[in-house]
Design a protein around this motif. Structure first.
Motif, PDB file in Angstrom:
ATOM      1  N   ARG A   1      36.869 -22.550   4.113  1.00  0.00           N
ATOM      2  CA  ARG A   1      36.441 -23.003   5.434  1.00  0.00           C
ATOM      3  C   ARG A   1      37.595 -23.095   6.422  1.00  0.00           C
ATOM      4  N   ARG A   2      38.772 -23.542   5.972  1.00  0.00           N
ATOM      5  CA  ARG A   2      39.862 -23.794   6.903  1.00  0.00           C
ATOM      6  C   ARG A   2      40.870 -22.646   6.991  1.00  0.00           C
ATOM      7  N   VAL A   3      40.856 -21.749   6.051  1.00  0.00           N
ATOM      8  CA  VAL A   3      41.768 -20.607   6.097  1.00  0.00           C
ATOM      9  C   VAL A   3      40.928 -19.347   5.977  1.00  0.00           C
ATOM     10  N   GLU A   4      40.841 -18.607   7.059  1.00  0.00           N
ATOM     11  CA  GLU A   4      39.991 -17.420   7.119  1.00  0.00           C
ATOM     12  C   GLU A   4      40.862 -16.166   7.116  1.00  0.00           C
ATOM     13  N   PHE A   5      40.370 -15.109   6.435  1.00  0.00           N
ATOM     14  CA  PHE A   5      41.092 -13.845   6.370  1.00  0.00           C
ATOM     15  C   PHE A   5      40.218 -12.744   6.971  1.00  0.00           C
ATOM     16  N   PRO A   6      40.153 -12.661   8.302  1.00  0.00           N
ATOM     17  CA  PRO A   6      39.245 -11.696   8.949  1.00  0.00           C
ATOM     18  C   PRO A   6      39.642 -10.252   8.685  1.00  0.00           C
ATOM     19  N   LEU A   7      38.645  -9.454   8.335  1.00  0.00           N
ATOM     20  CA  LEU A   7      38.805  -8.006   8.156  1.00  0.00           C
ATOM     21  C   LEU A   7      37.889  -7.327   9.167  1.00  0.00           C
ATOM     22  N   CYS A   8      38.477  -6.556  10.100  1.00  0.00           N
ATOM     23  CA  CYS A   8      37.711  -6.030  11.230  1.00  0.00           C
ATOM     24  C   CYS A   8      37.830  -4.516  11.330  1.00  0.00           C
ATOM     25  N   GLY A   9      36.813  -3.914  11.907  1.00  0.00           N
ATOM     26  CA  GLY A   9      36.819  -2.489  12.192  1.00  0.00           C
ATOM     27  C   GLY A   9      35.924  -2.200  13.369  1.00  0.00           C
ATOM     28  N   GLY A  10      36.259  -1.154  14.136  1.00  0.00           N
ATOM     29  CA  GLY A  10      35.424  -0.830  15.284  1.00  0.00           C
ATOM     30  C   GLY A  10      35.950   0.366  16.053  1.00  0.00           C
ATOM     31  N   LEU A  11      35.443   0.507  17.263  1.00  0.00           N
ATOM     32  CA  LEU A  11      35.741   1.656  18.116  1.00  0.00           C
ATOM     33  C   LEU A  11      36.374   1.171  19.413  1.00  0.00           C
ATOM     34  N   GLU A  12      37.419   1.870  19.863  1.00  0.00           N
ATOM     35  CA  GLU A  12      38.143   1.505  21.077  1.00  0.00           C
ATOM     36  C   GLU A  12      38.103   2.671  22.069  1.00  0.00           C
ATOM     37  N   LEU A  13      37.788   2.359  23.317  1.00  0.00           N
ATOM     38  CA  LEU A  13      37.671   3.373  24.368  1.00  0.00           C
ATOM     39  C   LEU A  13      38.422   2.900  25.600  1.00  0.00           C
ATOM     40  N   GLY A  14      39.171   3.812  26.230  1.00  0.00           N
ATOM     41  CA  GLY A  14      39.895   3.426  27.430  1.00  0.00           C
ATOM     42  C   GLY A  14      40.654   4.589  28.022  1.00  0.00           C
ATOM     43  N   GLY A  15      41.771   4.273  28.679  1.00  0.00           N
ATOM     44  CA  GLY A  15      42.562   5.306  29.322  1.00  0.00           C
ATOM     45  C   GLY A  15      44.022   4.919  29.406  1.00  0.00           C
ATOM     46  N   VAL A  16      44.875   5.940  29.472  1.00  0.00           N
ATOM     47  CA  VAL A  16      46.309   5.754  29.654  1.00  0.00           C
ATOM     48  C   VAL A  16      46.671   6.365  31.006  1.00  0.00           C
ATOM     49  N   ARG A  17      47.264   5.572  31.882  1.00  0.00           N
ATOM     50  CA  ARG A  17      47.644   6.018  33.211  1.00  0.00           C
ATOM     51  C   ARG A  17      49.126   6.356  33.221  1.00  0.00           C
ATOM     52  N   GLY A  18      49.465   7.614  33.583  1.00  0.00           N
ATOM     53  CA  GLY A  18      50.849   8.038  33.620  1.00  0.00           C
ATOM     54  C   GLY A  18      51.230   8.552  34.994  1.00  0.00           C
ATOM     55  N   THR A  19      52.439   8.215  35.429  1.00  0.00           N
ATOM     56  CA  THR A  19      52.959   8.678  36.717  1.00  0.00           C
ATOM     57  C   THR A  19      54.333   9.293  36.494  1.00  0.00           C
ATOM     58  N   ALA A  20      54.488  10.550  36.880  1.00  0.00           N
ATOM     59  CA  ALA A  20      55.766  11.249  36.711  1.00  0.00           C
ATOM     60  C   ALA A  20      56.687  10.953  37.873  1.00  0.00           C
ATOM     61  N   THR A  21      57.972  10.880  37.585  1.00  0.00           N
ATOM     62  CA  THR A  21      58.997  10.668  38.607  1.00  0.00           C
ATOM     63  C   THR A  21      60.125  11.672  38.383  1.00  0.00           C
TER      64      THR A  21
END
Length: 362
Positions: A263-283
């Motif tokens: 109850r007091r010490v939990e060991f979460p095991l997680c899995g899933g899907l991640e969606l997003g974007g990476v913004r890049g700017t050249a100099t």
């Protein structure tokens, strides 16, 4: 090394969970939960409740006064003390139940009464008002152990706190059958909620090591949870002779998790899907401009979360990310194509977490 030491310390925490099997609490939705009762017991004991006595308690809600009625059995080594209390406020019953359990565990601290008292004993609170608690001892098993700790306290009526001053004896109506306490109605409770803030280091999605900040919200069940997460990766710069790229990222994720552990010490095991974007700017390149590359990845993590309060947990997690779609940034004009940076298809994150639980079913 300090990070490894901190993780080892968290993983080494061991909390006995015997109390989980020996404390049964069943109450309506508008009553405090089992965690609140356990916290009240431990506050009165001044230490963790280790299941020294078996507790089976049920609160029922009624339209007529008194609105809340508590039936509780305290058992130890073959005997049980039956107590019935009523109140207009469920919180008063929780406080009274906690005191009765603490008294059964530490009988030396109970209020002294004259021997031979039975049935209903008067109990005076700090304000001098009188309430009554029914105390009756009955066998709960085939063997009756003489001189048990419970026998010494079954006929004693401890002093109740001021919050319980309105408690009085409740006698069930004739012919009314009580529902067995051994079958608590857990199915009535819906899922709890979790709000978590976590942050740490990320390697692979951006140039070098970047900082990761995340906000998580979700639903809690006894052995599982469902989460929605927002992630921000701090800007990093890749320097090449042909030019430089400064990039940052934002993602959202849906995660399903298991909740193994006590109850007091939990060991979460997680899995899933991640969606997003990476913004890049050249100099440092003629005609350079910013662009956004899409990000799609599978996420898996393992961690530890330690309860420091009935609603607050601190923890850490290691997360692995396998990219299905990762961005690549190139200079294409003028001259031949020049690759500035490509996100790695395998990246990792070390995260430290603070989370707040609401109505946790555990």
């Amino acid at each position: 090394m300090p990070i490894i030491t901190a993780l080892a310390a968290l993983l080494a925490v061991q909390v006995p969970d015997l109390a989980s099997a020996r404390l049964v609490w069943d109450a309506p939705r508008d009553c405090p939960g089992r965690e609140d009762l356990l916290a009240a017991i431990e506050q009165r004991l001044g230490r963790a409740f280790a299941g020294e006595v078996e507790v089976e308690a049920r609160v029922t809600h009624h339209a007529d006064a008194p609105r809340f009625r508590l039936t509780m059995r305290l058992g130890q080594r073959g005997r049980a003390a039956l107590r019935r209390l009523t109140s207009g406020r469920c919180a008063a019953l929780v406080d009274a139940a906690a005191l009765l359990v603490a008294t059964a565990v530490s009988p030396g601290e109970a209020t002294e009464v004259q021997p031979g008292a039975d049935a209903a004993q008067p109990i005076a609170d700090a304000a001098g008002e009188v309430a009554e608690v029914e105390a009756r001892e009955e066998p709960i098993g085939p063997e009756l152990a003489p001189q048990s700790r419970l026998e010494q306290t079954a006929e004693q009526a401890p002093e109740l706190p001021p919050a319980a001053a309105e408690l009085e004896v409740w006698e069930p109506a004739a012919g009314t059958a009580e529902t067995p306490l051994e079958a608590p109605r857990r199915a009535r409770r819906g899922p709890g909620g979790v709000l978590r803030i976590q942050g740490g280091a990320e390697l692979g999605a951006l140039p070098g090591v970047s900082g990761a900040a995340m906000v998580v919200g979700g639903l809690l069940w006894r052995r599982a949870r469902l989460e929605l997460r927002g992630t921000f990766l701090s800007p990093r710069t890749e320097v090449r002779p042909e030019g430089s790229l400064r990039a940052f990222a934002g993602m959202g994720a849906v995660l399903g998790c298991g909740r193994p552990g006590p109850r007091r010490v939990e060991f979460p095991l997680c899995g899933g899907l991640e969606l997003g974007g990476v913004r890049g700017t050249a100099t440092r390149a003629a005609g350079a401009r910013g662009t956004t590359g899409y990000w799609l990845a599978i996420v898996a993590s393992a961690g530890v979360a330690v309860a420091v309060h009935p609603r607050v947990r601190l923890g850490a997690a290691l997360e692995g990310v396998a990219g299905l779609l990762v961005p690549s940034f190139e200079l294409r004009d003028p001259g031949p194509d020049v690759a500035l940076f490509t996100s790695s298809r395998i990246s990792g994150r070390l995260l430290f977490t603070v989370e707040l639980h609401f109505r946790d079913p555990r």
